[in-house]
Design an enzyme around this catalytic site. Structure first.
Site, PDB file in Angstrom:
ATOM      1  N   ASP A 168      11.678   6.569  13.221  1.00  0.00           N
ATOM      2  CA  ASP A 168      11.456   7.030  14.358  1.00  0.00           C
ATOM      3  C   ASP A 168      12.108   5.994  15.371  1.00  0.00           C
ATOM      4  O   ASP A 168      12.481   4.750  14.967  1.00  0.00           O
ATOM      5  CB  ASP A 168      10.124   7.341  14.335  1.00  0.00           C
ATOM      6  CG  ASP A 168       9.092   6.104  14.241  1.00  0.00           C
ATOM      7  OD1 ASP A 168       9.814   4.651  14.223  1.00  0.00           O
ATOM      8  OD2 ASP A 168       7.983   6.163  14.295  1.00  0.00           O
ATOM      9  N   ASP A 186       6.946  15.114   8.851  1.00  0.00           N
ATOM     10  CA  ASP A 186       6.535  13.848   8.376  1.00  0.00           C
ATOM     11  C   ASP A 186       5.029  13.800   8.668  1.00  0.00           C
ATOM     12  O   ASP A 186       4.640  14.406   9.711  1.00  0.00           O
ATOM     13  CB  ASP A 186       7.075  12.501   8.966  1.00  0.00           C
ATOM     14  CG  ASP A 186       6.708  12.358  10.452  1.00  0.00           C
ATOM     15  OD1 ASP A 186       5.849  11.496  10.407  1.00  0.00           O
ATOM     16  OD2 ASP A 186       7.315  13.267  11.325  1.00  0.00           O
ATOM     17  N   CYS A 190      -2.715  20.882 -11.593  1.00  0.00           N
ATOM     18  CA  CYS A 190      -1.972  19.651 -10.842  1.00  0.00           C
ATOM     19  C   CYS A 190      -1.496  19.121 -12.081  1.00  0.00           C
ATOM     20  O   CYS A 190      -2.214  18.518 -13.084  1.00  0.00           O
ATOM     21  CB  CYS A 190      -2.518  19.113 -10.088  1.00  0.00           C
ATOM     22  SG  CYS A 190      -1.535  17.650  -9.456  1.00  0.00           S
ATOM     23  N   CYS A 194       0.273  15.866 -11.751  1.00  0.00           N
ATOM     24  CA  CYS A 194       0.398  14.480 -11.380  1.00  0.00           C
ATOM     25  C   CYS A 194      -0.334  13.422 -12.312  1.00  0.00           C
ATOM     26  O   CYS A 194      -1.099  14.092 -13.221  1.00  0.00           O
ATOM     27  CB  CYS A 194      -0.196  14.319  -9.772  1.00  0.00           C
ATOM     28  SG  CYS A 194      -1.899  13.888  -9.750  1.00  0.00           S
ATOM     29  N   CYS A 223      -3.966  13.537 -12.261  1.00  0.00           N
ATOM     30  CA  CYS A 223      -5.136  14.546 -12.837  1.00  0.00           C
ATOM     31  C   CYS A 223      -4.719  14.490 -14.302  1.00  0.00           C
ATOM     32  O   CYS A 223      -5.468  15.160 -15.002  1.00  0.00           O
ATOM     33  CB  CYS A 223      -4.297  16.019 -12.109  1.00  0.00           C
ATOM     34  SG  CYS A 223      -5.071  16.093 -10.429  1.00  0.00           S
ATOM     35  N   HIS A 251      -2.138  11.984  -5.973  1.00  0.00           N
ATOM     36  CA  HIS A 251      -2.324  13.440  -6.114  1.00  0.00           C
ATOM     37  C   HIS A 251      -2.084  14.103  -4.737  1.00  0.00           C
ATOM     38  O   HIS A 251      -1.383  15.313  -4.951  1.00  0.00           O
ATOM     39  CB  HIS A 251      -3.734  13.654  -6.498  1.00  0.00           C
ATOM     40  CG  HIS A 251      -4.268  15.033  -6.282  1.00  0.00           C
ATOM     41  ND1 HIS A 251      -4.087  15.968  -7.321  1.00  0.00           N
ATOM     42  CD2 HIS A 251      -4.614  15.711  -5.320  1.00  0.00           C
ATOM     43  CE1 HIS A 251      -4.398  17.110  -6.695  1.00  0.00           C
ATOM     44  NE2 HIS A 251      -4.784  16.956  -5.677  1.00  0.00           N
TER      45      HIS A 251
HETATM   46 ZN   LIG Z   1      -3.063  16.028  -9.229  1.00  0.00          ZN
END
Ligand SMILES: [Zn+2]
Length: 704
Positions: free
Chosen positions: A114, A287, A325, A327, A330, A356
């Site tokens: 920015d 963002d 999920c 990830c 998880c 996550h």
């Molecule tokens: Zn997750």
């Protein structure tokens, strides 16, 4: 000119209409047939970006709590870094030495920076602005900097980002027409200067559409900027005060007036639902700090809605945060473990939850892109917006709302007070006095006490880290100032824990009802969603896990306790006003504080700027300077135990001078009440002969 472009916008302008080739080789792959959503690809110096795209915010050249590897695993492609913060620390010379941010932070993907404008304009007290640029004072070392279109580009070139932003004048989305129009014209002139400053750099540069919530200004701004050879255009100045409906309307209006063949970036937005709604309205890039910030607060975005993992319902749950999920968090950890880490304020909890939440955001972006490419976005959107609006339906936190009682929540002599300006504070019923009566309390605490005292500088730049920094918090109230100090400590600790000074915060309070009430109603008080306030209420003490910060409560009358407390470096003096608590504003009490302050040359910050209070501080021996204004207050007061303290202050505040003395001589509040004639003469002498006023100028003026 605006009219032609408004017409052209409806039909779209093909890439061939641009006289200068974009540096991003933007390819529009697909536009939805039943929505404004679009999928595109562009090339940066560090690889390809596919849209819609979400950029995690890496303020200090780090996405908080994440490594480059976990960021990539979460699906991040493009990240954002803040020019303002990086200019102040580590400074351009470090980026020049490393050949840019990529090598410095070990990130080989694209980076967007920015311009620094947003941060400058969020610090209204600490800057001056004119055509040239904005001059502001560093929160790191107190030095003065000029942020101009040219210096912003110079810094962004040193950082070596793939996409730079032109400096704009950011104002509240709710700003009145004339102010919004003036800011828009500034932004346009600065946009042209930014392009000239970019020169032949291969870095891409985006312009920013301004105009607050005024439709014709937004159209005018889009029409002006699309004529310039930018590589993309951003919508700025939203998500700063407007309603959600206004934000959606303005977004849609602007995207209708932007060219089809450039990326469109909605700055600082937002929640998953905001992003979905904005993609539907034709935005490509986003963002926001939300995924990292909410991770720190224990919030998880899931397919079942938003979960608050602090809640005890998760204490024994073996399932992952979200069974749908994939990830790393998880796959490997239970909700119970994350709940435990968050409750214990462990950094690992923030890190794992961050993985996550970022994965959740990037998956949302990927799903939107796939549905656009299949031309099924609208049905995806209809389904997803319902899902994203949900919150933890399996464990509803509250019963369906009953009609609100007309009377506000109370405890003892205190009640919750809702300001017409939209913030919540505590009011003492008997006096009617509201704590932090004229500004949003958490903001006022930050500006008046934390920033003005340069607390971060003192914690980070201490020559002797072992030397404890003692802060007196006089008038704990609902702990606005105390929590602002603790959050500041935690931000510093997150940045640097080797040279960090130890901090000891001592709060003085007679009556704990205001804090007890606010903690009970912490739904209204975001600053209290932290382990520390309940520890203070239960045991009178809290310690940070690093062992470098402790907060203790001295319960009772400040006048009985002040000599027994550790000698202060900083005093946040925030009791009720003279009208309600006169005993805390007398020469006698200030003289005792002064005596206690001398060994460490302490500084006292207070919201009062009254002539009587300043005179009493001077008579007690302090050197008295003008503090910053906050909101409607034009100024506040800083008192220094020694002249050296004034000189050493990182922000060099100005001492009251001849003008103040003249006003004091004429004031009807010249003396504290109930002084005998003899005492008045003595008081007058203390002020008139105070070393602060004995400059040559004053001596001459007196002689004349
Ligand atoms: Zn997750």
């Amino acid at each position: 000119m605006a009219k032609d472009f408004a017409n052209a916008a409806g039909t779209g302008v093909g890439p061939e209409s641009r006289s200068v080739q974009s540096r991003l080789n933007f390819t529009l792959e697909k536009e939805s047939s039943d929505s404004k959503a679009r999928a595109a690809t562009f090339q940066t110096l560090h690889g390809e970006v596919t849209t819609p795209v979400f950029c995690p915010v890496g303020t200090q050249a780090t996405v908080k709590g994440q490594t480059v590897d976990t960021l990539k695993a979460s699906g991040a492609c493009l990240i954002l870094a803040n020019t303002y913060h990086l200019l102040l620390r580590p400074g351009p010379e470090v980026f020049k030495k490393f050949g840019g941010i990529h090598r410095f932070m070990n990130w080989d993907g694209p980076v967007l920076t920015d311009s620094g404008g947003f941060q400058i304009f969020s610090l209204p007290h600490a800057r001056e602005m004119n055509e040239e640029g904005a001059r502001f004072q560093s929160y790191v070392d107190g030095k003065s900097y000029l942020l101009s279109p040219e210096s912003s580009i110079e810094m962004q070139r040193a950082i070596g980002s793939d996409i730079m932003m032109a400096l704009d004048q950011c104002i509240d989305a709710t700003a009145p027409y004339a102010q919004a129009e003036a800011a828009m014209h500034f932004t346009h002139r600065w946009a042209e200067r930014s392009l000239r400053a970019r020169g032949d750099s291969p870095q891409a540069l985006f312009g920013i559409v301004q105009g607050a919530c005024h439709a014709d200004l937004r159209k005018q701004s889009a029409a002006f900027l699309r004529e310039l050879p930018f590589d993309g255009l951003a919508i700025g100045g939203l998500a700063v005060g407007e309603t959600r409906g206004e934000r959606y309307d303005m977004t849609e209006l602007v995207t209708e007036h932007l060219p089809r063949d450039l990326p469109r970036y909605l700055m600082g937005v937002g929640t998953p639902l905001d992003i979905l709604e904005s993609v539907h309205r034709g935005v490509d890039m986003f963002d926001c700090i939300i995924p990292s910030q909410l991770s720190q607060r224990g919030v998880a975005f899931t397919s079942e809605g938003k979960l608050q993992l602090r809640r005890t319902v998760h204490k024994l749950v073996e399932n992952p945060i979200d069974a749908r999920c994939d990830c790393q968090t998880c796959r490997q950890y239970s909700r119970a473990y994350i709940h435990h880490l968050i409750k214990s304020d462990e950094v690992l909890g923030w890190h794992l939850l961050g993985i996550h939440n970022l994965t959740f955001y990037h998956r949302l972006m990927r799903e939107m892109r796939e549905s656009i490419l299949r031309d099924e976005f609208l049905s995806y959107y209809e389904e997803k917006r319902v899902e994203l609006a949900r919150s933890d339906e399996r464990n509803p936190g509250r019963q369906p709302k009953k009609p609100q009682p007309a009377r506000p929540a109370r405890l003892g002599d205190y009640e919750i007070h809702r300001s017409p300006r939209g913030y919540t504070s505590i009011r003492q019923i008997s006096s009617g006095e509201v704590m932090h009566s004229v500004n949003a309390p958490a903001d006022e605490a930050d500006k008046l006490y934390i920033e003005q005292a340069c607390l971060a500088v003192r914690l980070l730049n201490g020559e002797a880290p072992a030397d404890e920094l003692v802060i007196w918090d006089v008038g704990l109230g609902a702990a606005f100032n105390a929590m602002a100090a603790i959050r500041c400590f935690e931000r510093c600790a997150a940045m640097n824990d080797t040279a960090l000074r130890t901090m000891c915060l001592v709060s003085f309070e007679r009556d704990l009802d205001p804090l007890t009430l606010a903690v009970k109603k912490s739904g209204h008080f975001a600053h209290l969603r932290h382990a520390a306030p309940s520890h203070i209420l239960e045991s009178g003490e809290w310690r940070h896990s690093s062992g470098r910060c402790r907060w203790e409560l001295l319960k009772g009358d400040f006048r009985d306790l002040l000599e027994s407390a550790a000698i202060p470096d900083l005093i946040f003096y925030d009791p009720f006003s003279y009208k309600t608590d006169a005993a805390l504003w007398t020469v006698e009490i200030f003289a005792r504080i002064f005596q206690r302050s001398l060994p460490k040359s302490a500084e006292l910050y207070t919201y009062s700027a009254s002539t009587a209070v300043r005179a009493a501080l001077l008579a007690a021996g302090f050197f008295v300077a003008q503090g910053i204004g906050t909101g409607p207050k034009s100024d506040t007061t800083i008192a220094f135990a020694t002249a050296q303290g004034v000189q050493d202050h990182p922000a060099s505040p100005s001492l009251l001078g001849a003008n103040w003395l003249t006003r004091w001589r004429r004031s009807h509040a010249k003396f504290p009440p109930a002084l005998s004639n003899e005492d008045q003469a003595h008081f007058e002498k203390l002020i008139e002969t105070h070393r602060q006023f004995l400059s040559e100028d004053i001596l001459r003026a007196r002689a004349g």
